[in-house]
Design a protein around this motif. Structure first.
Motif, PDB file in Angstrom:
ATOM      1  N   MET A   1       0.829  -1.203   0.000  1.00  0.00           N
ATOM      2  CA  MET A   1       0.000   0.000   0.000  1.00  0.00           C
ATOM      3  C   MET A   1       0.867   1.257   0.000  1.00  0.00           C
ATOM      4  N   ALA A   2       2.119   1.129   0.433  1.00  0.00           N
ATOM      5  CA  ALA A   2       2.987   2.299   0.581  1.00  0.00           C
ATOM      6  C   ALA A   2       3.255   2.993  -0.751  1.00  0.00           C
ATOM      7  N   ASP A   3       3.204   2.228  -1.837  1.00  0.00           N
ATOM      8  CA  ASP A   3       3.524   2.810  -3.135  1.00  0.00           C
ATOM      9  C   ASP A   3       2.306   3.447  -3.806  1.00  0.00           C
ATOM     10  N   LEU A   4       1.150   3.435  -3.145  1.00  0.00           N
ATOM     11  CA  LEU A   4      -0.053   4.028  -3.738  1.00  0.00           C
ATOM     12  C   LEU A   4      -0.025   5.543  -3.608  1.00  0.00           C
ATOM     13  N   ASP A   5      -0.520   6.220  -4.626  1.00  0.00           N
ATOM     14  CA  ASP A   5      -0.657   7.673  -4.592  1.00  0.00           C
ATOM     15  C   ASP A   5      -1.985   7.980  -3.902  1.00  0.00           C
ATOM     16  N   PRO A   6      -1.957   8.569  -2.691  1.00  0.00           N
ATOM     17  CA  PRO A   6      -3.201   8.798  -1.942  1.00  0.00           C
ATOM     18  C   PRO A   6      -4.225   9.630  -2.711  1.00  0.00           C
ATOM     19  N   GLU A   7      -3.761  10.516  -3.582  1.00  0.00           N
ATOM     20  CA  GLU A   7      -4.681  11.357  -4.352  1.00  0.00           C
ATOM     21  C   GLU A   7      -5.384  10.551  -5.448  1.00  0.00           C
ATOM     22  N   ASN A   8      -4.808   9.418  -5.817  1.00  0.00           N
ATOM     23  CA  ASN A   8      -5.394   8.588  -6.871  1.00  0.00           C
ATOM     24  C   ASN A   8      -5.694   7.169  -6.380  1.00  0.00           C
ATOM     25  N   THR A   9      -6.119   7.092  -5.120  1.00  0.00           N
ATOM     26  CA  THR A   9      -6.524   5.812  -4.530  1.00  0.00           C
ATOM     27  C   THR A   9      -7.911   5.990  -3.936  1.00  0.00           C
ATOM     28  N   LEU A  10      -8.814   5.088  -4.300  1.00  0.00           N
ATOM     29  CA  LEU A  10     -10.198   5.134  -3.829  1.00  0.00           C
ATOM     30  C   LEU A  10     -10.377   4.060  -2.761  1.00  0.00           C
ATOM     31  N   VAL A  11     -10.905   4.458  -1.609  1.00  0.00           N
ATOM     32  CA  VAL A  11     -11.153   3.525  -0.512  1.00  0.00           C
ATOM     33  C   VAL A  11     -12.668   3.386  -0.359  1.00  0.00           C
ATOM     34  N   ILE A  12     -13.164   2.181  -0.641  1.00  0.00           N
ATOM     35  CA  ILE A  12     -14.598   1.911  -0.596  1.00  0.00           C
ATOM     36  C   ILE A  12     -14.877   0.990   0.587  1.00  0.00           C
ATOM     37  N   GLU A  13     -15.686   1.465   1.533  1.00  0.00           N
ATOM     38  CA  GLU A  13     -16.144   0.611   2.633  1.00  0.00           C
ATOM     39  C   GLU A  13     -17.471   0.026   2.181  1.00  0.00           C
ATOM     40  N   THR A  14     -17.522  -1.300   1.986  1.00  0.00           N
ATOM     41  CA  THR A  14     -18.755  -1.953   1.563  1.00  0.00           C
ATOM     42  C   THR A  14     -19.335  -2.736   2.737  1.00  0.00           C
ATOM     43  N   THR A  15     -20.546  -3.241   2.554  1.00  0.00           N
ATOM     44  CA  THR A  15     -21.164  -4.086   3.570  1.00  0.00           C
ATOM     45  C   THR A  15     -20.407  -5.404   3.714  1.00  0.00           C
ATOM     46  N   GLN A  16     -19.499  -5.708   2.794  1.00  0.00           N
ATOM     47  CA  GLN A  16     -18.691  -6.928   2.878  1.00  0.00           C
ATOM     48  C   GLN A  16     -17.248  -6.648   3.312  1.00  0.00           C
TER      49      GLN A  16
END
Length: 158
Positions: A1-16
């Motif tokens: 995860m460290a190499d992800l660009d926070p401005e171009n990363t989508l975090v989706i909290e789903t019911t699963q």
């Protein structure tokens, strides 16, 4: 995860559970900008996965929960690219018109190469694909799973 660009990363909290998508502005700059705008407005929060087909994909992003709706913004110009539709690919749903994508998108469960260059790929699941696999199937889905919250990683407080 460290190499992800926070401005171009989508975090989706789903019911699963959580699903993290690395967005690809290099492939689809207009689509990524649009999705980030909608996420930052809270547009996607509470929207269901309305069309989920075993071995194919899970579709979401319709405010009506039926596959017929979009956002208040104009439809997007297609940004078809050579990125393949494979397991974990995030791509835009659209109507017959290639330039009709708006807010709906889907995540591929498996390879769907017949979609290549006909739908705009804008990202790839980098974490939580096992949670995508748990999303309830159906067309329409009875008692569907939802995106509880959709945020750009840069906006999430540590």
């Amino acid at each position: 995860m460290a190499d992800l660009d926070p401005e171009n990363t989508l975090v989706i909290e789903t019911t699963q559970g959580k699903v993290v998508i690395a967005m690809r502005p290099d492939l689809a700059p207009g689509h990524v900008a649009h999705i980030k705008k909608l996420a930052r407005e809270g547009f996607y929060d509470g929207i269901v996965f309305h069309r989920v087909i075993e071995g194919f994909m899970a579709q979401t992003g319709c405010p009506r929960g039926t596959g017929t709706g979009g956002s208040k913004y104009p439809d997007l110009k297609a940004e078809f690219n050579a990125e393949p539709h494979v397991r974990g690919t995030a791509s835009m749903a659209r109507a017959q018109n290639p330039n009709s994508a708006n807010s709906q998108f889907f995540i591929c469960f498996d390879d769907a190469r017949f979609l290549d260059r006909q739908y705009t790929v804008w990202g790839k699941v980098v974490e939580g694909m096992e949670n995508v696999d748990k999303i309830k199937r159906g067309e329409p889905v009875m008692n569907p799973d939802k995106m509880l919250s959709v945020k750009v990683m840069a906006d999430i407080q540590g």
